[in-house]
Design an enzyme around this catalytic site. Sequence first.
Site, PDB file in Angstrom:
ATOM      1  N   GLU A 209       0.733  -1.327  -0.102  1.00  0.00           N
ATOM      2  CA  GLU A 209       0.062   0.131   0.015  1.00  0.00           C
ATOM      3  C   GLU A 209       0.994   1.243   0.109  1.00  0.00           C
ATOM      4  O   GLU A 209       2.004   1.222  -0.050  1.00  0.00           O
ATOM      5  CB  GLU A 209      -0.833   0.058   1.116  1.00  0.00           C
ATOM      6  CG  GLU A 209      -0.327  -0.232   2.366  1.00  0.00           C
ATOM      7  CD  GLU A 209      -1.140  -0.399   3.678  1.00  0.00           C
ATOM      8  OE1 GLU A 209      -2.169  -1.133   3.308  1.00  0.00           O
ATOM      9  OE2 GLU A 209      -0.924   0.049   4.899  1.00  0.00           O
ATOM     10  N   HIS A 247      -4.283   3.068   8.426  1.00  0.00           N
ATOM     11  CA  HIS A 247      -2.816   2.561   8.739  1.00  0.00           C
ATOM     12  C   HIS A 247      -2.185   3.979   9.113  1.00  0.00           C
ATOM     13  O   HIS A 247      -2.031   4.699   8.199  1.00  0.00           O
ATOM     14  CB  HIS A 247      -2.246   1.779   7.907  1.00  0.00           C
ATOM     15  CG  HIS A 247      -3.040   0.417   7.660  1.00  0.00           C
ATOM     16  ND1 HIS A 247      -2.629  -0.436   6.810  1.00  0.00           N
ATOM     17  CD2 HIS A 247      -3.691  -0.362   8.601  1.00  0.00           C
ATOM     18  CE1 HIS A 247      -3.415  -1.650   6.869  1.00  0.00           C
ATOM     19  NE2 HIS A 247      -3.972  -1.524   7.932  1.00  0.00           N
TER      20      HIS A 247
END
Lengths: 293, 389
Positions: A209, A247
Amino acid sequence: MSILVNKDTRVLTQGITGATAQLHTRACKEYGTQMVGGVVPGKGGTSFEGIPIFNTVAEAKRATGANAVINYVPPAFSSDAVIEAIAEEMPLIICITENIPVLDMVKVKHYLKGSKSRLIGPNCPGIITPGECKIGIMPGYIHKPGRVGVVSRSGTLTYEAVYQLTQLGIGQSTCIGIGGDPIIGTSHTEAMALFNDDPATDAVIMIGEIGGTDEEEAADYVKHHFKKPVVAFIAGQTAPKGRRMGHAGAIISGGRGTAADKIAALEAAGIAVAMSPADLGSTMKRVLDGKSN
Amino acid sequence: MNIHEFQAKHILRSFGAAVPNGQPATTGDEAAMAFSALKVPKAVVKAQIHAGGRGKAGGVKLVSSPQEAKAFADGLLGKRLVTHQTGPEGRLVRRVYVEEASAVARELYLGMLVDRKAAAVSIIASTEGGMEIEEVAAKTPDRIVTETINPLIGLSPYLSRKIAFKLGLKDKQVNLFATLLSALYRAFIETDASLIEINPLVVTQDNRIVCLDAKMSFDDNGLIRHPDIRELRDPNEEDPGETEAAKYDLSYVHLDGNIGCMVNGAGLAMATMDIVKIYGAEPANFLDVGGGANTEKVAAAFRILLSDSRVKAVLINIFGGIMRCDVLAQGVVEAARQVKLSVPLVVRMEGTNVDKGKQILAESGIKVIAAADMADAARRVTQAIGVGA
């Protein structure tokens, strides 16, 4: 074969008196994992559903012969539990806990150097070798024993990848969630190196990511050292700069860590990059079919 | 979490860093009083917003009298200041900071941040103060010094001296710099900061080293041990939807599109935004409801999504691991009833108790467009708003 965990792995749960820890310790045990003990300071001598609880990792390790711990300790105290496990030379430490202060992880990461422990996580779903050993919070039933490795910074997106593989009849050797925090114990590159050496893994799906440069480093490793086919996906192609996407590690800062940079690095390393998250399984199938033809 | 300059300076001063005297003011009269209280011939009035580039945008001025301080503050307060970091809509100025002026001999740059690659705190310093460090890094990388602090040892004085000499500091400046750096490092560690940026750090004509500007950001995960710093949060500087989401422990980021997305897990949430885009539409937000979502959380998430008037359709994508699909379905049904859903709703569910979840949705009487998988969900939601294939 598989990497890091198998049917012989003996696991301690740190923080076993918490509700989440109990739910998942039970689920791991039902999956067939040897959950041999728990560690909660002050609760030594008690037990949870037949699993003995100890005051310290040292006592628990001596009494049970455990060689792995899973950590569900709340964020403010979790890094201390990791440090205890490192100090007791626990070979494998899996830290599920989310929201650990990053400066705590700075200390842990430096203490890990030269130690006898490998840390997976924090803020991760854990690790599973399907049919043998599940140490984590992933739903066991979506997995199928097989020969494709999965490594990912994300939890549910890993489930998505695994599910697509299983639907297509492709089983998994080991699936590792390395965690979504900026500072983690095991990087993509280290996980890839383990898969490289595993004779039971034929190919790997790597899910990254935005944020950091872990995927770029893994791409470089794959280009020069990895001997098996790799399929990758990078989440966050539409993410704006400077915003943390859930996150703590998923943030494009200073113009670095963009999905475009990562995809370019992966493709330059000969990795098949799925542009859509719906194509993870089918891209792997194509790669595997192409290889056997 | 970010804070204002005046708050950052207050914290840094409490750790012994050299910071000019100053006072915040919310009205022109307060600014005039702050000027008088400083008892200096010249002061600087600075707009307090969470964005850089205030000087170039006309948000900072040198003044020589209380009247001048008041006039400039009156001109700023209640107006929107547009800098290269605020976007075209700018930021409303609600407060100014009135600070004693410094006679500047040299301007330097000093940054301290969590360096994820080194897994440690790193110091970035440059002789090019007052400029954006990204610009310096691109044009004259040789003018940047980077040093990493070993967390098990802390900031050794030699490291501070090494940076000082590279910046061309000499004589008593070297020790002043080392003292300042050690104050900043203590502030960083003891407040769980993620960034301290002093730009410019100045050497004054009387040979002091002073933090002329200060920016501090904090690790959200560290705030649990710093209730005093959590108090410094300024909701006026944050998106209202994001502030509301934080109350329910939802992770939400407002974006510019019109497909509202509700997903469990950050990676899957980003991937869902990506696939919406692949099918020709734009996501209105990032929203991770997390693993342990209950009915109340799902309902709150729904309200936040629909409070954005641009949202023309909602896509729910849940892969139930910890989260059970039946719990999610129950939450969606209750929320849809509460908020009187008026836009198309596409639901893709997979994982634990998925059949039960689908049954709950089917029997609810709520108009739900069921999707088989992620691609199908993206296709259906884009079709629902009349774009995509």
